[in-house]
Design a protein around this motif. Structure first.
Motif, PDB file in Angstrom:
ATOM      1  N   GLU A   1       1.250  -1.172   0.115  1.00  0.00           N
ATOM      2  CA  GLU A   1       0.177  -0.404  -0.016  1.00  0.00           C
ATOM      3  C   GLU A   1       0.928   1.490  -0.143  1.00  0.00           C
ATOM      4  O   GLU A   1      -0.045   2.770   0.207  1.00  0.00           O
ATOM      5  N   ASP A   2       2.376   0.994  -0.168  1.00  0.00           N
ATOM      6  CA  ASP A   2       2.768   2.511   0.285  1.00  0.00           C
ATOM      7  C   ASP A   2       2.907   3.336  -1.221  1.00  0.00           C
ATOM      8  O   ASP A   2       2.977   2.661  -2.105  1.00  0.00           O
ATOM      9  N   PRO A   3       2.600   4.628  -1.587  1.00  0.00           N
ATOM     10  CA  PRO A   3       2.819   5.263  -2.081  1.00  0.00           C
ATOM     11  C   PRO A   3       3.912   5.763  -3.093  1.00  0.00           C
ATOM     12  O   PRO A   3       3.831   5.854  -4.304  1.00  0.00           O
ATOM     13  N   HIS A   4       5.430   4.932  -2.300  1.00  0.00           N
ATOM     14  CA  HIS A   4       6.403   4.971  -3.184  1.00  0.00           C
ATOM     15  C   HIS A   4       6.443   3.622  -3.732  1.00  0.00           C
ATOM     16  O   HIS A   4       7.349   4.097  -5.181  1.00  0.00           O
ATOM     17  N   LEU A   5       5.069   2.894  -4.045  1.00  0.00           N
ATOM     18  CA  LEU A   5       5.552   1.473  -4.952  1.00  0.00           C
ATOM     19  C   LEU A   5       5.074   2.005  -6.225  1.00  0.00           C
ATOM     20  O   LEU A   5       5.625   1.682  -6.965  1.00  0.00           O
ATOM     21  N   ALA A   6       4.747   3.056  -6.279  1.00  0.00           N
ATOM     22  CA  ALA A   6       3.946   3.393  -7.543  1.00  0.00           C
ATOM     23  C   ALA A   6       5.470   4.026  -8.850  1.00  0.00           C
ATOM     24  O   ALA A   6       5.635   4.454  -9.865  1.00  0.00           O
ATOM     25  N   LEU A   7       6.220   4.806  -7.511  1.00  0.00           N
ATOM     26  CA  LEU A   7       7.258   5.237  -8.863  1.00  0.00           C
ATOM     27  C   LEU A   7       8.015   3.353  -8.966  1.00  0.00           C
ATOM     28  O   LEU A   7       9.976   4.403  -9.473  1.00  0.00           O
ATOM     29  N   GLN A   8       8.226   2.933  -8.321  1.00  0.00           N
ATOM     30  CA  GLN A   8       9.842   1.662  -9.002  1.00  0.00           C
ATOM     31  C   GLN A   8       9.149   1.075 -11.019  1.00  0.00           C
ATOM     32  O   GLN A   8       7.786   0.544 -11.113  1.00  0.00           O
ATOM     33  N   ALA A   9       9.391   1.270 -11.591  1.00  0.00           N
ATOM     34  CA  ALA A   9       9.170   0.215 -12.416  1.00  0.00           C
ATOM     35  C   ALA A   9       9.104  -1.265 -12.283  1.00  0.00           C
ATOM     36  O   ALA A   9       8.809  -1.504 -13.494  1.00  0.00           O
ATOM     37  N   ASP A  10      10.055  -1.347 -11.141  1.00  0.00           N
ATOM     38  CA  ASP A  10      10.512  -3.069 -11.707  1.00  0.00           C
ATOM     39  C   ASP A  10      10.942  -3.801 -10.170  1.00  0.00           C
ATOM     40  O   ASP A  10      10.904  -2.978  -9.677  1.00  0.00           O
ATOM     41  N   PHE A  11      10.512  -4.694 -10.369  1.00  0.00           N
ATOM     42  CA  PHE A  11      11.016  -5.403  -8.656  1.00  0.00           C
ATOM     43  C   PHE A  11      11.796  -6.514  -8.701  1.00  0.00           C
ATOM     44  O   PHE A  11      12.023  -6.864  -9.640  1.00  0.00           O
ATOM     45  N   VAL A  12      12.723  -6.791  -7.818  1.00  0.00           N
ATOM     46  CA  VAL A  12      13.297  -8.037  -8.044  1.00  0.00           C
ATOM     47  C   VAL A  12      13.737  -8.498  -6.492  1.00  0.00           C
ATOM     48  O   VAL A  12      12.857  -7.863  -4.935  1.00  0.00           O
ATOM     49  N   LEU A  13      14.478  -9.586  -6.533  1.00  0.00           N
ATOM     50  CA  LEU A  13      14.069 -10.537  -5.606  1.00  0.00           C
ATOM     51  C   LEU A  13      16.006 -10.540  -4.076  1.00  0.00           C
ATOM     52  O   LEU A  13      16.423 -10.505  -5.773  1.00  0.00           O
ATOM     53  N   SER A  14      15.511  -9.984  -3.399  1.00  0.00           N
ATOM     54  CA  SER A  14      17.417  -9.786  -2.978  1.00  0.00           C
ATOM     55  C   SER A  14      17.514 -10.344  -2.482  1.00  0.00           C
ATOM     56  O   SER A  14      16.109 -10.950  -1.181  1.00  0.00           O
ATOM     57  N   ASP A  15      18.597 -10.926  -1.714  1.00  0.00           N
ATOM     58  CA  ASP A  15      18.817 -12.460  -0.374  1.00  0.00           C
ATOM     59  C   ASP A  15      19.947 -11.159   0.256  1.00  0.00           C
ATOM     60  O   ASP A  15      19.804 -10.453   0.253  1.00  0.00           O
ATOM     61  N   ALA A  16      19.955 -11.955   1.369  1.00  0.00           N
ATOM     62  CA  ALA A  16      21.015 -11.713   2.497  1.00  0.00           C
ATOM     63  C   ALA A  16      21.420 -11.273   2.452  1.00  0.00           C
ATOM     64  O   ALA A  16      22.727 -10.016   3.111  1.00  0.00           O
ATOM     65  N   GLY A  17      22.656 -11.943   1.084  1.00  0.00           N
ATOM     66  CA  GLY A  17      24.135 -11.739   0.787  1.00  0.00           C
ATOM     67  C   GLY A  17      24.563 -10.352  -0.270  1.00  0.00           C
ATOM     68  O   GLY A  17      24.922  -9.420  -0.322  1.00  0.00           O
ATOM     69  N   GLY A  18      23.239  -9.371  -0.748  1.00  0.00           N
ATOM     70  CA  GLY A  18      22.819  -8.366  -1.269  1.00  0.00           C
ATOM     71  C   GLY A  18      22.720  -8.484  -2.605  1.00  0.00           C
ATOM     72  O   GLY A  18      22.637  -7.515  -3.592  1.00  0.00           O
ATOM     73  N   LYS A  19      22.511 -10.276  -3.091  1.00  0.00           N
ATOM     74  CA  LYS A  19      22.813 -10.195  -4.386  1.00  0.00           C
ATOM     75  C   LYS A  19      21.017  -9.914  -4.714  1.00  0.00           C
ATOM     76  O   LYS A  19      19.824  -9.995  -4.014  1.00  0.00           O
ATOM     77  N   TYR A  20      20.748  -9.618  -6.749  1.00  0.00           N
ATOM     78  CA  TYR A  20      19.688  -9.220  -6.346  1.00  0.00           C
ATOM     79  C   TYR A  20      19.496 -10.353  -7.721  1.00  0.00           C
ATOM     80  O   TYR A  20      20.086 -10.080  -8.863  1.00  0.00           O
ATOM     81  N   TYR A  21      17.925 -10.866  -7.894  1.00  0.00           N
ATOM     82  CA  TYR A  21      17.509 -11.163  -9.342  1.00  0.00           C
ATOM     83  C   TYR A  21      16.481 -10.314  -9.806  1.00  0.00           C
ATOM     84  O   TYR A  21      14.946 -10.361  -9.249  1.00  0.00           O
ATOM     85  N   PHE A  22      16.451 -10.657 -11.336  1.00  0.00           N
ATOM     86  CA  PHE A  22      15.118  -9.825 -11.910  1.00  0.00           C
ATOM     87  C   PHE A  22      14.216 -10.891 -12.613  1.00  0.00           C
ATOM     88  O   PHE A  22      14.387 -12.186 -12.135  1.00  0.00           O
TER      89      PHE A  22
END
Length: 131
Positions: free
Chosen positions: A52-73
């Motif tokens: 529900e966060d309004p900042h969500l609208a500013l995100q073009a895409d989302f990623v999965l980020s793991d505990a080690g700091g890596k991210y995956y589209f």
């Protein structure tokens, strides 16, 4: 004549040498982490905290980020599917291709246990049966 055959064989071997390492890197993986906005994860900025966060609208895409700091589209999931899981603990199984994870199963952690929330195999089976 032998020179022409030599070039064909060399070209074939070179092609295989370039193709095989790429296919060896792709494979089924299970990664645990959180879904967050790609811009905030990559640029290390404040991420939306809830769906529900309004900042969500500013995100073009989302990623999965793991505990080690890596991210995956997650290229095979829609924006709405990913935004519904923002900042939730998830475990995603799929084919890893570089920094892209083509999801086949998504499980959400609730009360310490993982519950399946999306399964491509089940979806495709139901579509092929007409259910």
């Amino acid at each position: 004549m032998k020179t022409n055959s030599f070039y064909k064989i060399a070209l074939l071997l070179l092609s295989l040498a370039l193709i095989l390492p790429g296919t060896a890197l792709a494979g089924k993986m299970t990664i645990e982490g959180k879904i967050n906005g790609a811009n905030c994860v990559i640029d290390k900025k404040v991420c939306p905290m809830t769906p529900e966060d309004p900042h969500l609208a500013l995100q073009a895409d989302f990623v999965l980020s793991d505990a080690g700091g890596k991210y995956y589209f997650l290229p095979n999931l829609s924006r709405s599917q990913k935004s519904g899981l923002v900042n939730k603990d998830v475990r995603i199984t799929g084919d890893l291709q570089g920094i892209s994870l083509v999801a086949s199963v998504i499980e959400e952690r609730t009360s310490g246990n993982y519950q399946e929330v999306w399964n491509w195999e089940k979806i495709s089976r139901s579509l092929s049966r007409g259910n």
